[in-house]
Design a protein around this motif. Sequence first.
Motif, PDB file in Angstrom:
ATOM      1  N   SER A  59       0.797  -1.221   0.000  1.00 20.94           N
ATOM      2  CA  SER A  59       0.000   0.000   0.000  1.00 20.94           C
ATOM      3  C   SER A  59       0.838   1.284   0.000  1.00 20.94           C
ATOM      4  CB  SER A  59      -0.934   0.003   1.219  1.00 20.94           C
ATOM      5  OG  SER A  59      -0.167  -0.051   2.402  1.00 20.94           O
ATOM      6  N   THR A 111      -0.977   3.560  -2.109  1.00 15.79           N
ATOM      7  CA  THR A 111      -1.440   2.829  -3.292  1.00 15.79           C
ATOM      8  C   THR A 111      -2.610   1.915  -2.920  1.00 15.79           C
ATOM      9  OG1 THR A 111       0.162   1.040  -2.948  1.00 15.79           O
ATOM     10  CG2 THR A 111       0.837   2.870  -4.362  1.00 15.79           C
ATOM     11  N   SER A 112      -3.467   1.668  -3.906  1.00 20.13           N
ATOM     12  CA  SER A 112      -4.634   0.814  -3.685  1.00 20.13           C
ATOM     13  C   SER A 112      -4.278  -0.671  -3.718  1.00 20.13           C
ATOM     14  CB  SER A 112      -5.713   1.110  -4.726  1.00 20.13           C
ATOM     15  OG  SER A 112      -5.198   0.902  -6.025  1.00 20.13           O
ATOM     16  N   LYS A 113      -3.169  -1.012  -4.337  1.00 20.43           N
ATOM     17  CA  LYS A 113      -2.623  -2.374  -4.327  1.00 20.43           C
ATOM     18  C   LYS A 113      -1.123  -2.265  -4.600  1.00 20.43           C
ATOM     19  CE  LYS A 113      -3.449  -3.892  -9.064  1.00 20.43           C
ATOM     20  NZ  LYS A 113      -4.096  -4.892  -9.893  1.00 20.43           N
TER      21      LYS A 113
END
Length: 126
Positions: A59, A111-113
């Motif tokens: 993340s 980050t989202s992934k």
Amino acid sequence: MATSAPAAPTPSRRGRLGLVAIGLLAAVCAGGWAIIMANAGRQPGIAKQTITYSVLSDSAVQIKYSISKGKSDEVRCVVDAFDTDFAIVGKREIIVPSGTKTITRTDLLATSKRATGARVESCHKV
């Protein structure tokens, strides 16, 4: 009396010089076109560079970058992180104020992934 076939005309010196001149003109035009295409889409006077990035976790990504511009210009840049499919998984917009010619920053992007890379994606004058 035997007649011989007329000799083939040899290119004159003037004709060869004309071909050389046309060749040089074509080379100059091709070089100019290459320079134009190399700079197409770039903002004049703005140089952006990703120095390093480090994927810290699923993340977060840390990115170090520099931006150079005219001292009197205010510039807005987008810094982003992407995954293996180059989908954007994190993004931040930063503003470089006027009065500053060059900055070097280190930012942490959420980050989202898990990201596989980060970059300074674009910069433009405000």
